[in-house]
Design a protein around this motif. Sequence first.
Motif, PDB file in Angstrom:
ATOM      1  N   ILE A  68       0.997  -1.214  -0.138  1.00  0.00           N
ATOM      2  CA  ILE A  68       0.091  -0.069  -0.107  1.00  0.00           C
ATOM      3  C   ILE A  68       1.021   1.304  -0.023  1.00  0.00           C
ATOM      4  CG2 ILE A  68      -1.684   1.309   1.346  1.00  0.00           C
ATOM      5  CD1 ILE A  68      -2.760  -1.529   2.384  1.00  0.00           C
ATOM      6  N   VAL A  69       0.712   2.195  -0.952  1.00  0.00           N
ATOM      7  CA  VAL A  69       1.420   3.340  -1.104  1.00  0.00           C
ATOM      8  C   VAL A  69       0.620   4.383  -0.339  1.00  0.00           C
ATOM      9  CG1 VAL A  69       2.509   4.941  -2.515  1.00  0.00           C
ATOM     10  CG2 VAL A  69       2.484   2.613  -3.273  1.00  0.00           C
ATOM     11  N   HIS A  70       1.212   5.201   0.523  1.00  0.00           N
ATOM     12  CA  HIS A  70       0.301   5.973   1.415  1.00  0.00           C
ATOM     13  C   HIS A  70       1.325   7.146   1.855  1.00  0.00           C
ATOM     14  CE1 HIS A  70      -2.792   7.399   3.773  1.00  0.00           C
ATOM     15  NE2 HIS A  70      -2.100   7.712   4.833  1.00  0.00           N
ATOM     16  N   LYS A  71       0.938   8.351   1.356  1.00  0.00           N
ATOM     17  CA  LYS A  71       1.683   9.556   1.369  1.00  0.00           C
ATOM     18  C   LYS A  71       3.204   9.332   1.246  1.00  0.00           C
ATOM     19  CE  LYS A  71      -1.597  11.225   4.889  1.00  0.00           C
ATOM     20  NZ  LYS A  71      -1.642  11.591   6.449  1.00  0.00           N
ATOM     21  N   GLY A  72       3.454   8.928  -0.126  1.00  0.00           N
ATOM     22  CA  GLY A  72       4.927   8.604  -0.443  1.00  0.00           C
ATOM     23  C   GLY A  72       5.410   7.383  -0.070  1.00  0.00           C
ATOM     24  N   PHE A 100      -5.771   5.098   4.724  1.00  0.00           N
ATOM     25  CA  PHE A 100      -4.986   3.951   4.619  1.00  0.00           C
ATOM     26  C   PHE A 100      -5.831   2.807   5.076  1.00  0.00           C
ATOM     27  CE2 PHE A 100      -2.208   0.657   6.372  1.00  0.00           C
ATOM     28  CZ  PHE A 100      -0.971   0.825   5.416  1.00  0.00           C
ATOM     29  N   GLY A 101      -6.881   2.899   5.923  1.00  0.00           N
ATOM     30  CA  GLY A 101      -7.744   1.766   6.320  1.00  0.00           C
ATOM     31  C   GLY A 101      -8.401   1.243   5.185  1.00  0.00           C
ATOM     32  N   ASN A 102      -8.890   2.494   4.385  1.00  0.00           N
ATOM     33  CA  ASN A 102      -9.681   1.990   3.214  1.00  0.00           C
ATOM     34  C   ASN A 102      -8.842   1.264   2.052  1.00  0.00           C
ATOM     35  OD1 ASN A 102     -12.221   3.219   4.122  1.00  0.00           O
ATOM     36  ND2 ASN A 102     -11.750   5.060   3.246  1.00  0.00           N
ATOM     37  N   LYS A 103      -7.703   1.571   2.192  1.00  0.00           N
ATOM     38  CA  LYS A 103      -6.864   0.669   1.138  1.00  0.00           C
ATOM     39  C   LYS A 103      -6.586  -0.678   1.598  1.00  0.00           C
ATOM     40  CE  LYS A 103      -4.505   4.851  -0.406  1.00  0.00           C
ATOM     41  NZ  LYS A 103      -3.079   5.769  -0.471  1.00  0.00           N
ATOM     42  N   LEU A 104      -6.478  -0.802   2.872  1.00  0.00           N
ATOM     43  CA  LEU A 104      -6.245  -1.957   3.540  1.00  0.00           C
ATOM     44  C   LEU A 104      -7.414  -2.849   3.431  1.00  0.00           C
ATOM     45  CD1 LEU A 104      -4.407  -3.957   4.980  1.00  0.00           C
ATOM     46  CD2 LEU A 104      -4.926  -2.906   7.100  1.00  0.00           C
ATOM     47  N   ALA A 105      -8.459  -2.319   3.545  1.00  0.00           N
ATOM     48  CA  ALA A 105      -9.942  -3.098   3.629  1.00  0.00           C
ATOM     49  C   ALA A 105     -10.355  -3.611   2.038  1.00  0.00           C
ATOM     50  CB  ALA A 105     -11.044  -2.096   3.864  1.00  0.00           C
ATOM     51  N   LYS A 106      -9.500  -3.491   1.157  1.00  0.00           N
ATOM     52  CA  LYS A 106      -9.608  -3.942  -0.213  1.00  0.00           C
ATOM     53  C   LYS A 106      -9.026  -5.420  -0.181  1.00  0.00           C
ATOM     54  CE  LYS A 106      -9.355   0.253  -2.707  1.00  0.00           C
ATOM     55  NZ  LYS A 106      -8.447   1.298  -3.735  1.00  0.00           N
TER      56      LYS A 106
END
Length: 128
Positions: free
Chosen positions: A23-27, A99-105
């Motif tokens: 997961i790419v998050h805030k660079g 970030f949680g929404n990306k992980l929830a995938k």
Amino acid sequence: MVQLSDDLSKILVSDTETKEFTIVHKGQNFTFKIRDLPWSRVTNILSKSIAYEKQPGNKMKVVMDKSEFDIQYLEAALVSAPWPLSQTRIYLKKLDRSFGNKLAKYIPDLDEDEDDGLKNLLTKQSDF
């Protein structure tokens, strides 16, 4: 271990196979490894995540705590994470929403489950 026929092996979950994703998050890159959970484990997690609410007319409604389902699923399925696995629950409760929404995938969506019986259970009202 007993060698299974090709057909039977396709319906069983492997104990050793994992999927890696980032997961790419805030660079920054955050890498995880996750395993598939067997049907029985997922339904067990689901059963621990539902409750019954009393409704007018002596009816009961099944209600699912999706947050609790997601946390329990990831506690069981994660093989590696950017945090100590023993502290997964603590970290999940503090995650940035994006970030949680990306992980929830990577968590099964029960609304899109092929078994409509599960979907119906979550919206069912019953007389008690």
